[in-house]
Design a protein around this motif. Structure first.
Motif, PDB file in Angstrom:
ATOM      1  N   VAL A  15     -11.011   4.293  14.028  1.00 23.54           N
ATOM      2  CA  VAL A  15     -10.147   4.330  15.212  1.00 23.54           C
ATOM      3  C   VAL A  15      -8.845   3.588  14.920  1.00 23.54           C
ATOM      4  N   MET A  16      -8.984   2.456  14.238  1.00 21.58           N
ATOM      5  CA  MET A  16      -7.771   1.676  13.927  1.00 21.58           C
ATOM      6  C   MET A  16      -6.841   2.479  13.012  1.00 21.58           C
ATOM      7  N   ALA A  62      -3.179   3.839  24.924  1.00 17.76           N
ATOM      8  CA  ALA A  62      -1.909   4.040  24.223  1.00 17.76           C
ATOM      9  C   ALA A  62      -0.931   4.813  25.101  1.00 17.76           C
ATOM     10  N   VAL A 116      -8.892   4.298  23.473  1.00 19.47           N
ATOM     11  CA  VAL A 116      -7.665   3.871  22.795  1.00 19.47           C
ATOM     12  C   VAL A 116      -6.523   4.829  23.111  1.00 19.47           C
ATOM     13  N   PRO A 141     -12.125   6.307  20.362  1.00 13.82           N
ATOM     14  CA  PRO A 141     -10.782   6.885  20.279  1.00 13.82           C
ATOM     15  C   PRO A 141     -10.252   7.343  21.635  1.00 13.82           C
ATOM     16  N   LEU A 167      -6.213   9.946  15.982  1.00 14.18           N
ATOM     17  CA  LEU A 167      -6.944   9.950  17.260  1.00 14.18           C
ATOM     18  C   LEU A 167      -7.371  11.361  17.624  1.00 14.18           C
ATOM     19  N   VAL A 213      -5.252   5.262  15.179  1.00 17.95           N
ATOM     20  CA  VAL A 213      -4.144   4.815  16.026  1.00 17.95           C
ATOM     21  C   VAL A 213      -2.858   4.782  15.194  1.00 17.95           C
TER      22      VAL A 213
END
Lengths: 538, 232
Positions: free
Chosen positions: B23-24, B208, B204, B201, B180, B27
């Motif tokens: 996920v990081m 975002a 996030v 995700p 994502l 992003v």
């Protein structure tokens, strides 16, 4: 105040996720297999009344490129659909044994002669009786065609009518896979009279002896089949109508199974059983197939390092087929050599020369070839589990210092890139072969002079081709000859066999009582669909 | 596939990888790709929109017709067309996002520029002898910047969606790289059996887009002080 609430919300959601994962305890695969007869994953309940509509979903409608002509069909997904309307002289049973179909029996007076006794009462769906002329004409037409299957029939010398109900095929030399080659859809018996007088064009019309006739086809959308009222096999097909929806999205097929929109669907994702676990009335079964994934390395691309056999051997050594089977296929596939794992007489992949070598030896070969820091692009289709297989390959080769860039595309684009041009423009590509019912059959695809579809990326290897022909000539003591083929193909490494490809099928037990073999060699999940009994249609 | 636990806070995926680092990475990939694309869109839309709005005439007609042609294509069809020409990968995704987002932003900038062009300070600048580039850069651009900033945030969310669609079809970000869009599409397949794959995700992504919109709103308040303020 906001942060604690957010944290609680996330925690609750994660907890729900965890519960959802651990709350599924059913094992639908095991349940389905418990009730099946030997060799079958499921057996249709003959006590159920025939009739009704059967709704199926498959992932691809691949016949657009070659039309409806079964002799030109070159992919298993097309064979599967055409098999509903076309039949062959022989078929295969659950144990890969060749069994009668349009030929009720055959004699082999010597190892080069086959005399087929044609079944009486067989008619095409237009009502005309099938004759020996249709059989002779169909096989001759196949041999004269540009279809890839012509190469599988072997060294046919002569095909002649031997009386009204017999056809004699003489081979120039013994060819062990001959009967198994006749069992596939491209060897189907066509209505040669109608083709001859041009009243039927097989490229646009399906007219066979099979259990179903096409009622409607919308490319990439759906097929509708109606029962063939002139079908020779009394009591079949059981279902009156087959609606086959083309649903490329795996999630859509799963949703259709869950909501009852589909009574049966083919699934590509190896985790399908987990995803459908707990779904009411849905059973998931996995057929062990002889199909297998393989890696193509383009040795004809100008300037490519992959033209060097040492580089290809290094790649072969660095690949870990067991890891691909375990990780990408969830343990459902098996490492295989050029002869499909699971078929009698197939080579043990653990005994291949590449299996005994280490990654260090792969690096050494790369250094000798001046290919340290090798980098290439691996072209794959985006249907699961290909992306997963590709990612494990990428990791495997990274251990040997090889950088792989994955390029994924839809199946039509992938096919165009891999097979559309000669010489082909790709570096490496992932694909799968049906493994058929004889271990020697698929080996013929390692000769690009037989398998024209490979000619764009593969150099003929005369020694390998000679070994393949020799192995297919033998009936006795064939294992040693096949072992030599396996070892030579392993060293050639233009196409590297990886792992077998399991076929996952899910069906609604409240709507359908299907028959399914436990094993399949021609990628045909719908092989026994004419037996399926509809419990209720939605 | 393992559910969230001490060793893998967001669970693991179908290949046994921890979802959190994916996920990081996703992003970073998505925001970087979309931001670059939206930046390109902003520059091109500002240039064409301001010129068309200020000058009018044939230039205005030409720009608007071109924009309408692009606008007539459904976003994902246009993206697939671009990706088919350029080949799969990040370049295709970037170009697709630009082409998908440029029509609306150009039209809005042009509309804002038409209004600004009528303002007295612009007329004064022209009468004072200011050249065209100076008028556009010093007087028109700052007064349409709010529109660009707000529309940029919308374009960013459209960009994320286009990236996801392209990646799903295999034309965008290629495996094993995460974005994502890729993670959400993959998670969607396993939504019932492994909801954690889409949850991480998904959350996030929502965060975002919310953050981007808040930033856009703030920018508009700062850059267009005389326009209607946001409700917050």
């Amino acid at each position: 105040m906001r942060y604690p609430r957010l944290a609680c919300g996330v925690a609750a959601a994660l907890l729900a996720s965890a519960c959802a994962a651990t709350g599924t305890t059913t094992t639908p695969q095991a349940a389905a297999q418990e009730t099946a007869a030997p060799g079958f994953l499921a057996v249709a309940d003959q006590a159920l009344a025939p009739g009704g509509t059967l709704n199926l979903q498959v992932h691809i409608d691949s016949g657009a490129a070659t039309g409806y002509d079964p002799q030109l069909a070159d992919v298993a997904t097309t064979w599967q659909l055409l098999s509903l309307s076309y039949e062959t002289l022989v078929t295969v049973g659950p144990d890969f044994s060749v069994q009668p179909l349009l030929a009720e029996k055959w004699d082999t007076p010597d190892d080069r002669t086959y005399v087929f006794h044609l079944r009486k009462g067989v008619a095409f769906s237009n009502g005309r009786k099938m004759t020996a002329d249709d059989v002779v004409g169909s096989l001759k037409r196949l041999l004269a065609s540009k279809g890839v299957w012509a190469g599988q029939l072997g060294p046919v010398d002569e095909i002649v009518k031997d009386g009204d109900d017999r056809v004699k095929v003489t081979l120039k030399e013994p060819y062990t896979p001959f009967l198994a080659a006749l069992a596939n859809v491209p060897a189907a018996i066509l209505p040669m009279k109608e083709i001859g007088d041009k009243s039927v064009d097989p490229a646009t019309t399906l007219l066979g002896t099979g259990p179903y006739v096409v009622d409607n086809h919308r490319q990439d959308v759906s097929w509708t089949f109606k029962r063939n009222d002139t079908y020779w096999n009394q009591g079949k097909p059981a279902a009156d109508t087959l609606n086959i929806t083309i649903a490329p999205e795996e999630a859509a097929r799963i949703a259709a199974l869950q909501n009852g929109g589909a009574a049966l669907a083919t699934l590509g994702n190896v985790d399908s059983a987990s995803m459908l676990a707990g779904a009411k009335d849905v059973k998931v079964v996995t057929q062990a197939t002889t199909d297998f994934y393989y890696l193509m390395l383009n040795s004809l691309k100008p300037g490519s390092k992959l033209a060097d056999p040492k580089v290809r051997q290094a790649i072969n050594i660095a690949l870990d087929a067991q890891q691909i089977a375990d990780i990408a296929l969830g343990g459902k596939g098996k490492p295989t050599a050029i002869t499909p794992a699971g078929l009698p007489g197939s080579c043990d992949p653990a005994t291949l020369p590449s299996a005994a070598k280490s990654v260090e030896e792969a690096k050494k070969l790369l250094a000798e070839a001046g290919a340290e820091g090798l980098s290439f692009t691996l072209t794959i289709f985006n249907t699961e589990p290909a992306p997963a297989v590709a990612q494990v390959i990428q990791q495997n080769l990274q251990q040997a210092g090889i950088t792989v860039k994955i390029e994924q595309m839809d199946e039509a684009s992938w096919s165009g890139k891999v097979y559309g041009k000669a010489p082909a423009e790709f570096d490496a590509a992932l694909s799968w072969f049906a493994g058929y019912a004889d271990p020697g059959m698929v080996t013929k695809w390692w000769n690009p002079e037989t398998a024209g579809f490979n000619a764009g990326f593969m150099k003929p290897d005369k020694e390998l081709s000679t070994l393949i022909d020799a192995a297919n000539k033998q009936a006795e003591g064939r294992d040693e000859a096949l072992a030599q083929v396996c070892a030579k193909a392993d060293a050639d490494a233009q196409m590297i066999p990886l792992v077998t490809r399991p076929a996952t099928v899910a069906y609604r037990a409240d709507q359908l009582s299907p028959s399914l073999y436990a094993t399949e060699g021609y990628g045909n999940v719908l092989r026994l669909v004419a037996d399926a009994r509809v419990k209720k249609s939605r | 596939m393992q559910p969230p636990g001490p060793g893998w806070w967001l669970g693991t995926d179908n290949l046994g990888r921890s979802v959190l680092p994916r996920v990081m990475e996703g992003v970073g990939t998505t925001l970087l790709l979309s931001s670059i694309a939206v930046l390109v869109t902003a520059v091109l839309s500002a240039a064409f929109g301001i010129l068309a709005g200020y000058r009018g005439g044939y230039l205005n007609e030409l720009v608007m017709r071109l924009v309408e042609v692009l606008y007539s294509f459904p976003a994902i069809v246009l993206a697939i067309l671009v990706a088919a020409v350029l080949g799969p990968g990040q370049t295709a995704a970037l170009a697709s996002i630009v082409l998908v987002t440029i029509p609306l932003m150009t039209r809005l900038v042009r509309a804002a520029a038409v209004a600004v062009a009528q303002r007295d300070y612009v007329t004064s600048a022209v009468i004072s002898g200011a050249r065209l580039p100076r008028v556009l850069v010093r007087h028109v651009l700052p007064n349409v910047a709010g529109t660009i900033a707000v529309q940029g945030t919308y374009a960013l969310s459209v960009g994320i969606a286009v990236e996801g669609g392209l990646s799903f079809l295999g034309f965008g970000v290629q495996p094993p790289q995460a974005s994502l869009g890729v993670l959400i599409q993959q998670g969607g397949t396993y939504m019932i059996a492994a909801p954690w794959l889409i949850l991480g995700p998904g959350v996030v992504l929502v965060a975002a887009i919310l953050a981007i919109n808040v930033v856009g709103d703030g920018l508009r308040d700062r850059l267009e002080p005389r326009e209607t303020r946001s409700l917050t």
